[in-house]
Write an enzyme that holds these catalytic residues in place. Structure first.
Site, PDB file in Angstrom:
ATOM      1  N   HIS A   1      10.167  -3.011   7.880  1.00 61.51           N
ATOM      2  CA  HIS A   1       8.960  -3.460   7.176  1.00 61.51           C
ATOM      3  C   HIS A   1       9.208  -3.847   5.713  1.00 61.51           C
ATOM      4  O   HIS A   1       8.755  -4.900   5.262  1.00 61.51           O
ATOM      5  CB  HIS A   1       7.895  -2.354   7.240  1.00 61.51           C
ATOM      6  CG  HIS A   1       6.590  -2.757   6.645  1.00 61.51           C
ATOM      7  ND1 HIS A   1       5.801  -3.766   7.168  1.00 61.51           N
ATOM      8  CD2 HIS A   1       5.926  -2.297   5.542  1.00 61.51           C
ATOM      9  CE1 HIS A   1       4.716  -3.911   6.427  1.00 61.51           C
ATOM     10  NE2 HIS A   1       4.769  -3.036   5.440  1.00 61.51           N
TER      11      HIS A   1
ATOM     12  N   SER B   1       3.458  -6.738   2.589  1.00 61.59           N
ATOM     13  CA  SER B   1       2.481  -5.901   3.283  1.00 61.59           C
ATOM     14  C   SER B   1       1.086  -6.083   2.675  1.00 61.59           C
ATOM     15  O   SER B   1       0.572  -7.195   2.649  1.00 61.59           O
ATOM     16  CB  SER B   1       2.941  -4.444   3.249  1.00 61.59           C
ATOM     17  OG  SER B   1       2.244  -3.658   4.188  1.00 61.59           O
ATOM     18  N   MET B   2       0.468  -5.027   2.137  1.00 62.67           N
ATOM     19  CA  MET B   2      -0.836  -5.193   1.501  1.00 62.67           C
ATOM     20  C   MET B   2      -0.756  -6.166   0.322  1.00 62.67           C
ATOM     21  O   MET B   2      -1.725  -6.866   0.016  1.00 62.67           O
ATOM     22  CB  MET B   2      -1.399  -3.862   1.020  1.00 62.67           C
ATOM     23  CG  MET B   2      -2.788  -3.997   0.387  1.00 62.67           C
ATOM     24  SD  MET B   2      -3.392  -2.479  -0.389  1.00 62.67           S
ATOM     25  CE  MET B   2      -2.440  -2.469  -1.912  1.00 62.67           C
TER      26      MET B   2
ATOM     27  N   PHE C   1       0.836  -1.201   0.000  1.00 63.57           N
ATOM     28  CA  PHE C   1       0.000   0.000   0.000  1.00 63.57           C
ATOM     29  C   PHE C   1       0.874   1.257   0.000  1.00 63.57           C
ATOM     30  O   PHE C   1       1.740   1.417   0.862  1.00 63.57           O
ATOM     31  CB  PHE C   1      -0.893  -0.027   1.240  1.00 63.57           C
ATOM     32  CG  PHE C   1      -1.906   1.075   1.318  1.00 63.57           C
ATOM     33  CD1 PHE C   1      -3.096   0.991   0.606  1.00 63.57           C
ATOM     34  CD2 PHE C   1      -1.685   2.177   2.125  1.00 63.57           C
ATOM     35  CE1 PHE C   1      -4.045   1.995   0.699  1.00 63.57           C
ATOM     36  CE2 PHE C   1      -2.625   3.183   2.231  1.00 63.57           C
ATOM     37  CZ  PHE C   1      -3.806   3.103   1.503  1.00 63.57           C
TER      38      PHE C   1
ATOM     39  N   ASP D   1       9.375  -3.986  13.057  1.00 58.53           N
ATOM     40  CA  ASP D   1       8.503  -3.486  11.995  1.00 58.53           C
ATOM     41  C   ASP D   1       7.775  -2.263  12.544  1.00 58.53           C
ATOM     42  O   ASP D   1       6.985  -2.371  13.485  1.00 58.53           O
ATOM     43  CB  ASP D   1       7.507  -4.578  11.589  1.00 58.53           C
ATOM     44  CG  ASP D   1       6.680  -4.215  10.364  1.00 58.53           C
ATOM     45  OD1 ASP D   1       6.391  -3.017  10.169  1.00 58.53           O
ATOM     46  OD2 ASP D   1       6.293  -5.129   9.616  1.00 58.53           O
TER      47      ASP D   1
END
Length: 258
Positions: free
Chosen positions: A230, A99-100, A31, A200
């Protein structure tokens, strides 16, 4: 593939594609990020002879205002089209995401189980415990954006080519995707490999915990990343991610292309 290069595309945010053998890899960025976070991984896989797609999700790689006009079905539509493209030329397909992008990979595994042979996730996002995130469905109508979450990277000099603001209408849509994906986690039966950074600054541990508890995968491996934040795919543990993924796929999907 459905995405096209926009006149306003930020340098470094271009999608990556490589044609190779009969094992395909679909890599999805996160994202407000861009393909820059996944392209080194994609080039590594291409160098091993695999077929690779790293799409640019709609609204990414241009401006955060562009992204605020997109919704989660737009992003899912892009990876769905990439999966269809890979299935047309590959015997096996591995979906992976940061992530996303990890949520999108899981959604593909849920919705198109016969087309996905394994799932690889790097600091996947399907939940967050932050209180302010719970206010986003209301805040999206009051302010257009919050401060950005990009470039959480320990290794100096790296850049995921993301936004310095978080578009709230797009974020509100992501929360809906998280909810839908969490509800169907039991439909994920493919071998699952999860990488999780010890440090993270974007996500709390709840996403990985929910995913591993919710899937039906008989094979579910968790690999801690001790030297990355992250955006681990371009951080200190990138090579570990690349190498461990290759081993995992060889063991649970098949040997390298003949």
């Amino acid at each position: 593939m459905t995405s096209t290069t926009s006149p306003t595309l930020v340098p470094g945010a271009e999608p990556f594609s490589a044609d190779g053998g009969r094992t395909g890899f679909l890599l999805s960025h996160g994202f407000t990020g861009s393909p820059a976070s996944m392209t080194p991984w994609g080039k590594h896989l291409a160098g091993l002879g695999h077929t690779v797609r790293v799409p640019r999700l709609p609204g990414h790689g241009t401006t955060w205002k562009d992204m605020n006009k997109t919704r989660w079905d737009d992003w899912y539509g892009e990876v769905d089209a990439a999966l269809t493209d890979l299935r047309a030329c590959c015997d096996h397909v591995v979906v992976a995401g940061l992530s996303m992008g990890g949520c999108l990979a899981l959604r593909l595994a849920e919705q198109r189980s016969a087309d996905v042979d394994a799932v690889v996730l790097v600091n996947p996002a399907v939940n967050v415990a932050r209180f302010d995130i719970k206010l986003v469905p209301v805040l999206q109508w009051l302010v257009p954006a919050m401060p950005g979450i990009g470039n959480d990277i320990k290794l100096p000099g790296q850049d995921e080519v993301g936004y310095d603001k978080t578009p709230l209408r797009a974020l509100a849509s992501q929360l809906k995707m998280w909810k839908a994906t969490r509800a169907d986690l039991a439909a994920v039966t493919q071998p699952l490999l999860v990488f999780k950074s010890d440090d993270d600054h974007v996500l709390d541990p709840s996403s990985v915990e929910l995913i591993r508890a919710g899937v039906s995968s008989k094979v579910s491996e968790l690999v801690p990343l001790h030297e990355s934040y992250h955006v681990a795919t371009i951080d200190n543990d990138a090579q570990l991610i690349f190498d461990r993924t290759a081993t995992f796929v060889a063991e649970h999907v098949g040997t390298p292309d003949d």
